[in-house]
Design a protein around this motif. Structure first.
Motif, PDB file in Angstrom:
ATOM      1  N   ILE A  56       4.732 -57.658 -27.740  1.00  0.00           N
ATOM      2  CA  ILE A  56       5.116 -56.145 -27.974  1.00  0.00           C
ATOM      3  C   ILE A  56       4.292 -55.311 -29.525  1.00  0.00           C
ATOM      4  O   ILE A  56       5.322 -55.974 -30.233  1.00  0.00           O
ATOM      5  CB  ILE A  56       6.237 -56.049 -27.481  1.00  0.00           C
ATOM      6  CG1 ILE A  56       6.555 -56.047 -26.118  1.00  0.00           C
ATOM      7  CG2 ILE A  56       6.176 -54.152 -27.725  1.00  0.00           C
ATOM      8  CD1 ILE A  56       8.281 -56.155 -26.132  1.00  0.00           C
ATOM      9  N   PHE A  57       3.828 -54.687 -28.985  1.00  0.00           N
ATOM     10  CA  PHE A  57       2.907 -54.244 -30.616  1.00  0.00           C
ATOM     11  C   PHE A  57       2.429 -52.773 -30.943  1.00  0.00           C
ATOM     12  O   PHE A  57       2.097 -52.641 -30.096  1.00  0.00           O
ATOM     13  CB  PHE A  57       2.019 -55.710 -31.233  1.00  0.00           C
ATOM     14  CG  PHE A  57       1.178 -55.866 -31.105  1.00  0.00           C
ATOM     15  CD1 PHE A  57       0.083 -55.160 -31.318  1.00  0.00           C
ATOM     16  CD2 PHE A  57       1.278 -56.458 -28.960  1.00  0.00           C
ATOM     17  CE1 PHE A  57      -1.167 -55.335 -30.699  1.00  0.00           C
ATOM     18  CE2 PHE A  57      -0.428 -57.024 -29.161  1.00  0.00           C
ATOM     19  CZ  PHE A  57      -1.560 -56.245 -29.130  1.00  0.00           C
ATOM     20  N   PHE A  58       2.304 -52.592 -32.280  1.00  0.00           N
ATOM     21  CA  PHE A  58       1.285 -51.567 -32.347  1.00  0.00           C
ATOM     22  C   PHE A  58      -0.170 -51.715 -32.940  1.00  0.00           C
ATOM     23  O   PHE A  58      -0.305 -52.272 -33.276  1.00  0.00           O
ATOM     24  CB  PHE A  58       2.030 -50.322 -33.552  1.00  0.00           C
ATOM     25  CG  PHE A  58       3.294 -49.704 -33.351  1.00  0.00           C
ATOM     26  CD1 PHE A  58       3.221 -48.757 -31.934  1.00  0.00           C
ATOM     27  CD2 PHE A  58       3.811 -49.595 -34.199  1.00  0.00           C
ATOM     28  CE1 PHE A  58       3.784 -47.916 -31.930  1.00  0.00           C
ATOM     29  CE2 PHE A  58       5.139 -48.859 -34.165  1.00  0.00           C
ATOM     30  CZ  PHE A  58       4.694 -47.813 -32.959  1.00  0.00           C
ATOM     31  N   ARG A  59      -0.563 -51.295 -31.746  1.00  0.00           N
ATOM     32  CA  ARG A  59      -2.033 -52.105 -31.687  1.00  0.00           C
ATOM     33  C   ARG A  59      -2.987 -51.170 -32.815  1.00  0.00           C
ATOM     34  O   ARG A  59      -3.712 -52.166 -34.179  1.00  0.00           O
ATOM     35  CB  ARG A  59      -3.208 -51.409 -30.798  1.00  0.00           C
ATOM     36  CG  ARG A  59      -4.584 -52.143 -30.696  1.00  0.00           C
ATOM     37  CD  ARG A  59      -4.641 -52.784 -29.228  1.00  0.00           C
ATOM     38  NE  ARG A  59      -6.646 -52.908 -29.136  1.00  0.00           N
ATOM     39  CZ  ARG A  59      -7.793 -52.513 -28.828  1.00  0.00           C
ATOM     40  NH1 ARG A  59      -7.053 -50.772 -28.700  1.00  0.00           N
ATOM     41  NH2 ARG A  59      -8.784 -52.578 -28.917  1.00  0.00           N
ATOM     42  N   ARG A  60      -3.149 -50.071 -33.243  1.00  0.00           N
ATOM     43  CA  ARG A  60      -3.051 -49.309 -34.260  1.00  0.00           C
ATOM     44  C   ARG A  60      -1.864 -47.989 -34.367  1.00  0.00           C
ATOM     45  O   ARG A  60      -1.832 -47.891 -32.849  1.00  0.00           O
ATOM     46  CB  ARG A  60      -4.453 -48.569 -33.893  1.00  0.00           C
ATOM     47  CG  ARG A  60      -5.910 -49.094 -33.968  1.00  0.00           C
ATOM     48  CD  ARG A  60      -6.877 -48.533 -33.983  1.00  0.00           C
ATOM     49  NE  ARG A  60      -8.724 -49.212 -33.302  1.00  0.00           N
ATOM     50  CZ  ARG A  60      -8.130 -50.185 -31.779  1.00  0.00           C
ATOM     51  NH1 ARG A  60      -8.207 -49.250 -31.073  1.00  0.00           N
ATOM     52  NH2 ARG A  60     -10.077 -50.923 -32.313  1.00  0.00           N
ATOM     53  N   PHE A  84       0.969 -53.871 -36.293  1.00  0.00           N
ATOM     54  CA  PHE A  84       2.012 -54.194 -36.665  1.00  0.00           C
ATOM     55  C   PHE A  84       3.221 -54.425 -35.560  1.00  0.00           C
ATOM     56  O   PHE A  84       3.230 -54.320 -34.176  1.00  0.00           O
ATOM     57  CB  PHE A  84       2.597 -52.801 -37.021  1.00  0.00           C
ATOM     58  CG  PHE A  84       3.209 -52.995 -37.975  1.00  0.00           C
ATOM     59  CD1 PHE A  84       3.394 -52.790 -39.194  1.00  0.00           C
ATOM     60  CD2 PHE A  84       4.653 -51.956 -36.837  1.00  0.00           C
ATOM     61  CE1 PHE A  84       5.271 -53.108 -39.370  1.00  0.00           C
ATOM     62  CE2 PHE A  84       6.091 -52.460 -37.602  1.00  0.00           C
ATOM     63  CZ  PHE A  84       5.842 -52.648 -38.759  1.00  0.00           C
ATOM     64  N   GLY A  85       3.486 -56.023 -35.668  1.00  0.00           N
ATOM     65  CA  GLY A  85       4.739 -56.249 -34.969  1.00  0.00           C
ATOM     66  C   GLY A  85       4.108 -57.811 -34.456  1.00  0.00           C
ATOM     67  O   GLY A  85       4.421 -58.407 -33.429  1.00  0.00           O
ATOM     68  N   LEU A  86       2.672 -57.610 -34.320  1.00  0.00           N
ATOM     69  CA  LEU A  86       2.145 -58.966 -32.797  1.00  0.00           C
ATOM     70  C   LEU A  86       2.479 -59.914 -33.786  1.00  0.00           C
ATOM     71  O   LEU A  86       2.204 -60.815 -35.219  1.00  0.00           O
ATOM     72  CB  LEU A  86       0.597 -58.433 -33.777  1.00  0.00           C
ATOM     73  CG  LEU A  86      -0.554 -59.904 -32.864  1.00  0.00           C
ATOM     74  CD1 LEU A  86       0.132 -59.904 -31.100  1.00  0.00           C
ATOM     75  CD2 LEU A  86      -1.924 -59.505 -32.756  1.00  0.00           C
ATOM     76  N   ARG A  87       3.215 -60.933 -33.052  1.00  0.00           N
ATOM     77  CA  ARG A  87       3.688 -61.827 -33.082  1.00  0.00           C
ATOM     78  C   ARG A  87       4.968 -62.434 -33.717  1.00  0.00           C
ATOM     79  O   ARG A  87       4.987 -62.577 -35.021  1.00  0.00           O
ATOM     80  CB  ARG A  87       2.796 -62.938 -33.219  1.00  0.00           C
ATOM     81  CG  ARG A  87       1.881 -63.475 -32.675  1.00  0.00           C
ATOM     82  CD  ARG A  87       2.272 -64.433 -31.400  1.00  0.00           C
ATOM     83  NE  ARG A  87       1.065 -64.474 -30.376  1.00  0.00           N
ATOM     84  CZ  ARG A  87       0.634 -65.522 -29.824  1.00  0.00           C
ATOM     85  NH1 ARG A  87       0.953 -66.208 -31.111  1.00  0.00           N
ATOM     86  NH2 ARG A  87      -0.109 -65.443 -29.029  1.00  0.00           N
TER      87      ARG A  87
END
Length: 379
Positions: A56-60, A84-87
């Protein structure tokens, strides 16, 4: 922050009335979830065990301002934080994504300088917030030295002959001393300090013929949603001397790229439309190099009201046969309110910087399977 930015606009030239200035602040957020995996073993993007990984992350997340001053000047600045927040990585930096100042001496003729999207084809200068698919052509745009297909440059963007013909191009920074690379999905190759010894810029551009309607924005929507039909085809190219790969004798190849593409977005009765994009590429860094090869990309979609099923694919066949790309994808978009608010779901099969299936004498790279769900708010 938007309020602070809004107060900057009238200060563009204090000696003129406020009506000569227009400022348009915009914010965009793309929360996303992704499940990636390869049930046949470990693959890039999968969990360490090789099973599906859930993120779960901000893709952009971006903030941009654009405006006009004195009726003939334009400006645009976009700040963006990607993935942002990926892995679990919360250290992603916010960077300048686009920044330019433009001059419009007469309608449909723009002179722009700054950190610009580099022209080659229509999909190469597409709009990420007005896309038709989640993942576009960017992985196979193997430019010498860019960040997200952007680099410093000076360009002209103009419609000619009663808006039937479009030209877009100029000079750009390109590869410089140190290394040639810039695409995060393909490792850069080291080059000696004599790379680009004369310090020449890269020349890049594209020309298009408008068959239905016309386009001349800074970035192009993948699907318009406005009830107006558009169709065009174009060709493009890039060149920079001694900016390719290094030969064994120490000489450096020139860099060249060529493209051809066709785009159609046809408005149909009943609040529906069909969209098609097809584009082909040739990148040349020298014989037998990782980034030398042919590529292709395509997208289709058909929208009924708020719902659009879509499909996309790309392919790049490297001359090394070990640095190739292939993606097959399809999904569904629900437009809550056009591109301002939408939900996109997509399933993707990808081989990235590897060996394609049915390559003689080489074992193919395992497919990366991804399920992506993205919610976009762009205001």
């Amino acid at each position: 922050m938007a309020g602070n930015l809004a107060r900057v606009g009238p200060g563009f030239c204090r000696s003129r009335p406020a009506r000569h200035h227009r400022l348009y602040p915009q914010r965009r957020c793309q929360p996303a979830t992704a499940s990636r995996g390869n049930r046949r073993g470990p693959a890039s993007g999968a969990a360490p065990s090789g099973h599906y990984n859930f993120d779960i992350f901000f893709r952009r997340a971006s903030l941009s301002i654009r405006g006009t001053g004195l009726k003939v000047f334009t400006y645009y600045l976009k700040l963006e934080t990607g993935r942002f927040g990926l892995r679990g990585n919360y250290s992603s930096s916010t960077q300048i994504q686009d920044a330019y100042i433009g001059y419009v001496p007469f309608p449909d003729f723009n002179i722009e300088g700054g950190f610009l999207k580099t022209p080659l084809s229509r999909p190469a200068v597409d709009s990420s917030e007005r896309s038709n698919s989640l993942e576009g052509v960017s992985d196979i745009l193997l430019y010498p030295n860019t960040r997200a297909q952007r680099q410093m440059g000076l360009q002209v963007r103009s419609l000619l002959f009663n808006q039937w013909f479009l030209i877009r191009g100029g000079i750009y920074e390109g590869a410089r001393n140190g290394y040639s690379g810039g695409n995060p999905t393909t490792p850069p190759f080291p080059i000696p300090a004599t790379q680009n010894p004369n310090g020449w810029p890269m020349i890049a551009g594209m020309a298009r013929v408008n068959l239905l309607g016309y386009e001349n924005p800074y970035t192009y929507p993948g699907i318009y949603l406005d009830g107006i039909s558009r169709a065009s085809f174009g060709v493009g190219g890039q060149y920079q001397s001694k900016s390719g790969a290094v030969n064994r004798d120490g000489t450096i190849n020139d860099y060249t790229a060529l493209s051809a593409d066709v785009f159609a977005d046809i408005a149909l009765p009943g609040d529906s439309e069909a969209v098609l994009t097809l584009d082909g590429y040739r990148f040349d860094y020298g014989t037998g190099q990782a980034k030398t090869g042919y590529g292709a990309h395509g997208e289709i979609g058909y929208r009924w009201g708020h719902i659009e099923p879509q499909g996309s694919a790309y392919w790049f066949n490297s001359e090394t046969k070990k640095n190739s790309f292939l993606r097959l994808a399809g999904g569904l978009t629900y437009f809550i309110k056009g591109h301002t608010a939408k939900i996109m779901f997509e399933y993707e099969n990808t081989i990235m910087n590897g060996v394609l299936p049915n390559t003689p004498g080489l074992a193919p790279t395992k497919w990366l399977h991804q399920f992506l769900l993205q919610i976009q708010l762009h205001v």
